[in-house]
Design a protein around this motif. Structure first.
Motif, PDB file in Angstrom:
ATOM      1  N   GLU A 115       2.762 132.250 130.848  1.00 24.54           N
ATOM      2  CA  GLU A 115       2.960 132.806 129.518  1.00 24.54           C
ATOM      3  C   GLU A 115       4.224 133.650 129.544  1.00 24.54           C
ATOM      4  O   GLU A 115       4.321 134.612 130.298  1.00 24.54           O
ATOM      5  CB  GLU A 115       1.767 133.654 129.091  1.00 24.54           C
ATOM      6  N   PHE A 116       5.202 133.240 128.737  1.00 23.27           N
ATOM      7  CA  PHE A 116       6.491 133.918 128.667  1.00 23.27           C
ATOM      8  C   PHE A 116       6.546 134.734 127.388  1.00 23.27           C
ATOM      9  O   PHE A 116       6.321 134.214 126.302  1.00 23.27           O
ATOM     10  CB  PHE A 116       7.632 132.895 128.621  1.00 23.27           C
ATOM     11  N   LYS A 117       6.853 136.013 127.520  1.00 24.49           N
ATOM     12  CA  LYS A 117       7.104 136.858 126.361  1.00 24.49           C
ATOM     13  C   LYS A 117       8.583 137.215 126.410  1.00 24.49           C
ATOM     14  O   LYS A 117       9.026 137.932 127.304  1.00 24.49           O
ATOM     15  CB  LYS A 117       6.236 138.112 126.376  1.00 24.49           C
ATOM     16  N   VAL A 118       9.316 136.661 125.454  1.00 23.41           N
ATOM     17  CA  VAL A 118      10.765 136.833 125.414  1.00 23.41           C
ATOM     18  C   VAL A 118      11.097 137.800 124.293  1.00 23.41           C
ATOM     19  O   VAL A 118      10.806 137.530 123.129  1.00 23.41           O
ATOM     20  CB  VAL A 118      11.465 135.477 125.178  1.00 23.41           C
ATOM     21  N   GLY A 119      11.669 138.915 124.654  1.00 23.64           N
ATOM     22  CA  GLY A 119      11.971 139.922 123.639  1.00 23.64           C
ATOM     23  C   GLY A 119      10.691 140.504 123.073  1.00 23.64           C
ATOM     24  O   GLY A 119       9.697 140.664 123.774  1.00 23.64           O
ATOM     25  N   THR A 120      10.706 140.797 121.784  1.00 26.24           N
ATOM     26  CA  THR A 120       9.542 141.440 121.176  1.00 26.24           C
ATOM     27  C   THR A 120       8.700 140.515 120.321  1.00 26.24           C
ATOM     28  O   THR A 120       7.579 140.841 119.976  1.00 26.24           O
ATOM     29  CB  THR A 120       9.990 142.624 120.292  1.00 26.24           C
ATOM     30  N   MET A 161      17.854 141.915 127.133  1.00 23.15           N
ATOM     31  CA  MET A 161      16.589 141.332 126.730  1.00 23.15           C
ATOM     32  C   MET A 161      15.648 141.340 127.940  1.00 23.15           C
ATOM     33  O   MET A 161      16.045 141.060 129.056  1.00 23.15           O
ATOM     34  CB  MET A 161      16.824 139.907 126.242  1.00 23.15           C
ATOM     35  N   ILE A 162      14.406 141.645 127.687  1.00 26.30           N
ATOM     36  CA  ILE A 162      13.367 141.669 128.717  1.00 26.30           C
ATOM     37  C   ILE A 162      12.526 140.400 128.604  1.00 26.30           C
ATOM     38  O   ILE A 162      12.179 139.970 127.507  1.00 26.30           O
ATOM     39  CB  ILE A 162      12.445 142.899 128.543  1.00 26.30           C
ATOM     40  N   ILE A 163      12.197 139.818 129.766  1.00 24.23           N
ATOM     41  CA  ILE A 163      11.336 138.642 129.823  1.00 24.23           C
ATOM     42  C   ILE A 163      10.123 139.018 130.673  1.00 24.23           C
ATOM     43  O   ILE A 163      10.263 139.342 131.856  1.00 24.23           O
ATOM     44  CB  ILE A 163      12.052 137.449 130.483  1.00 24.23           C
ATOM     45  N   ASP A 164       8.946 139.005 130.069  1.00 20.41           N
ATOM     46  CA  ASP A 164       7.697 139.258 130.790  1.00 20.41           C
ATOM     47  C   ASP A 164       6.969 137.935 130.972  1.00 20.41           C
ATOM     48  O   ASP A 164       6.844 137.159 130.017  1.00 20.41           O
ATOM     49  CB  ASP A 164       6.802 140.228 130.008  1.00 20.41           C
ATOM     50  N   ILE A 165       6.486 137.701 132.185  1.00 24.24           N
ATOM     51  CA  ILE A 165       5.829 136.429 132.486  1.00 24.24           C
ATOM     52  C   ILE A 165       4.538 136.701 133.242  1.00 24.24           C
ATOM     53  O   ILE A 165       4.502 137.506 134.164  1.00 24.24           O
ATOM     54  CB  ILE A 165       6.732 135.536 133.363  1.00 24.24           C
ATOM     55  N   VAL A 166       3.488 136.004 132.830  1.00 22.34           N
ATOM     56  CA  VAL A 166       2.213 136.027 133.553  1.00 22.34           C
ATOM     57  C   VAL A 166       2.004 134.610 134.078  1.00 22.34           C
ATOM     58  O   VAL A 166       2.044 133.646 133.318  1.00 22.34           O
ATOM     59  CB  VAL A 166       1.042 136.452 132.647  1.00 22.34           C
ATOM     60  N   VAL A 167       1.800 134.505 135.386  1.00 27.93           N
ATOM     61  CA  VAL A 167       1.641 133.209 136.048  1.00 27.93           C
ATOM     62  C   VAL A 167       0.234 133.123 136.622  1.00 27.93           C
ATOM     63  O   VAL A 167      -0.168 133.973 137.414  1.00 27.93           O
ATOM     64  CB  VAL A 167       2.674 133.030 137.181  1.00 27.93           C
ATOM     65  N   GLN A 168      -0.494 132.092 136.224  1.00 26.98           N
ATOM     66  CA  GLN A 168      -1.869 131.892 136.690  1.00 26.98           C
ATOM     67  C   GLN A 168      -1.943 130.570 137.443  1.00 26.98           C
ATOM     68  O   GLN A 168      -1.510 129.547 136.940  1.00 26.98           O
ATOM     69  CB  GLN A 168      -2.833 131.861 135.507  1.00 26.98           C
ATOM     70  N   GLY A 169      -2.516 130.622 138.632  1.00 24.01           N
ATOM     71  CA  GLY A 169      -2.774 129.409 139.400  1.00 24.01           C
ATOM     72  C   GLY A 169      -4.218 129.017 139.190  1.00 24.01           C
ATOM     73  O   GLY A 169      -4.645 128.758 138.069  1.00 24.01           O
ATOM     74  N   ASP A 170      -4.984 128.991 140.259  1.00 23.26           N
ATOM     75  CA  ASP A 170      -6.413 128.708 140.159  1.00 23.26           C
ATOM     76  C   ASP A 170      -7.100 129.823 139.386  1.00 23.26           C
ATOM     77  O   ASP A 170      -6.672 130.981 139.409  1.00 23.26           O
ATOM     78  CB  ASP A 170      -7.035 128.590 141.551  1.00 23.26           C
ATOM     79  N   LEU A 171      -8.189 129.472 138.721  1.00 25.27           N
ATOM     80  CA  LEU A 171      -8.895 130.456 137.901  1.00 25.27           C
ATOM     81  C   LEU A 171      -9.470 131.609 138.713  1.00 25.27           C
ATOM     82  O   LEU A 171      -9.676 132.696 138.184  1.00 25.27           O
ATOM     83  CB  LEU A 171     -10.004 129.763 137.110  1.00 25.27           C
ATOM     84  N   ASP A 172      -9.727 131.373 140.005  1.00 30.38           N
ATOM     85  CA  ASP A 172     -10.317 132.431 140.823  1.00 30.38           C
ATOM     86  C   ASP A 172      -9.266 133.316 141.500  1.00 30.38           C
ATOM     87  O   ASP A 172      -9.587 134.135 142.351  1.00 30.38           O
ATOM     88  CB  ASP A 172     -11.259 131.830 141.867  1.00 30.38           C
ATOM     89  N   THR A 173      -7.996 133.180 141.106  1.00 30.68           N
ATOM     90  CA  THR A 173      -6.947 134.017 141.678  1.00 30.68           C
ATOM     91  C   THR A 173      -6.440 135.015 140.634  1.00 30.68           C
ATOM     92  O   THR A 173      -6.547 134.787 139.429  1.00 30.68           O
ATOM     93  CB  THR A 173      -5.751 133.173 142.170  1.00 30.68           C
ATOM     94  N   VAL A 174      -5.889 136.090 141.123  1.00 32.23           N
ATOM     95  CA  VAL A 174      -5.334 137.118 140.241  1.00 32.23           C
ATOM     96  C   VAL A 174      -3.970 136.630 139.733  1.00 32.23           C
ATOM     97  O   VAL A 174      -3.149 136.156 140.519  1.00 32.23           O
ATOM     98  CB  VAL A 174      -5.162 138.443 141.007  1.00 32.23           C
ATOM     99  N   PRO A 175      -3.728 136.721 138.442  1.00 31.76           N
ATOM    100  CA  PRO A 175      -2.421 136.289 137.919  1.00 31.76           C
ATOM    101  C   PRO A 175      -1.287 137.144 138.481  1.00 31.76           C
ATOM    102  O   PRO A 175      -1.459 138.337 138.742  1.00 31.76           O
ATOM    103  CB  PRO A 175      -2.548 136.511 136.415  1.00 31.76           C
ATOM    104  N   ALA A 176      -0.147 136.527 138.656  1.00 29.85           N
ATOM    105  CA  ALA A 176       1.061 137.251 139.067  1.00 29.85           C
ATOM    106  C   ALA A 176       1.836 137.621 137.811  1.00 29.85           C
ATOM    107  O   ALA A 176       1.842 136.868 136.839  1.00 29.85           O
ATOM    108  CB  ALA A 176       1.911 136.379 139.977  1.00 29.85           C
ATOM    109  N   GLN A 177       2.474 138.769 137.847  1.00 29.34           N
ATOM    110  CA  GLN A 177       3.256 139.210 136.699  1.00 29.34           C
ATOM    111  C   GLN A 177       4.696 139.445 137.130  1.00 29.34           C
ATOM    112  O   GLN A 177       4.951 140.023 138.191  1.00 29.34           O
ATOM    113  CB  GLN A 177       2.663 140.479 136.105  1.00 29.34           C
ATOM    114  N   TYR A 178       5.612 138.963 136.314  1.00 31.06           N
ATOM    115  CA  TYR A 178       7.042 139.112 136.569  1.00 31.06           C
ATOM    116  C   TYR A 178       7.678 139.738 135.346  1.00 31.06           C
ATOM    117  O   TYR A 178       7.283 139.458 134.220  1.00 31.06           O
ATOM    118  CB  TYR A 178       7.708 137.747 136.781  1.00 31.06           C
ATOM    119  N   THR A 179       8.691 140.553 135.581  1.00 29.48           N
ATOM    120  CA  THR A 179       9.516 141.076 134.499  1.00 29.48           C
ATOM    121  C   THR A 179      10.967 140.929 134.924  1.00 29.48           C
ATOM    122  O   THR A 179      11.351 141.369 136.015  1.00 29.48           O
ATOM    123  CB  THR A 179       9.212 142.560 134.216  1.00 29.48           C
TER     124      THR A 179
END
Length: 116
Positions: free
Chosen positions: A94-99, A1-19
């Motif tokens: 934001e966690f996307k778990v599976g499809t 199973m793949i887990i995709d995550i977008v992490v946002q801190g302050d609004l003026d920062t670029v979100p980090a993405q994890y898989t």
């Protein structure tokens, strides 16, 4: 199973993405991070996201609804368990778990903005 995550801190920062691939390596990393916490160490942003992802996946697998998962994840990690800045860097995840499962968590680590 793949887990995709977008992490946002302050609004003026670029979100980090994890898989993450939910496999033995993932499980070992989670176990190592939990051991660090139990020994009193603070964890970094990557380890924090890893633990949050593990909890989201396990609760989703057990059939819990989004509201329950959001509530439980918010009590997993305390501010004193993470390095400085981690609570502020994890304001929106934001966690996307599976499809077919997407779960949004806001402020999973409560912190105090007051200056001492």
């Amino acid at each position: 199973m793949i887990i995709d995550i977008v992490v946002q801190g302050d609004l003026d920062t670029v979100p980090a993405q994890y898989t993450f691939q939910y496999d033995d390596v993932f499980a070992t990393s989670v176990s190592n991070t939990k051991r660090l916490l139990s020994n009193g160490y603070r964890i970094n942003i990557n380890q924090t996201v890893l633990l949050l992802a593990d909890m989201v996946v396990n609760l989703a697998r057990d059939g819990h609804n989004r509201e329950y998962i959001q509530q439980r994840v918010g009590s997993l990690i305390r501010p004193e368990q993470v390095m400085i800045g981690v609570p502020e860097m994890t304001r929106h995840l934001e966690f996307k778990v599976g499809t077919n499962c997407t779960i949004t968590i806001c402020r999973p680590i409560l912190y105090n903005n007051k200056k001492s």
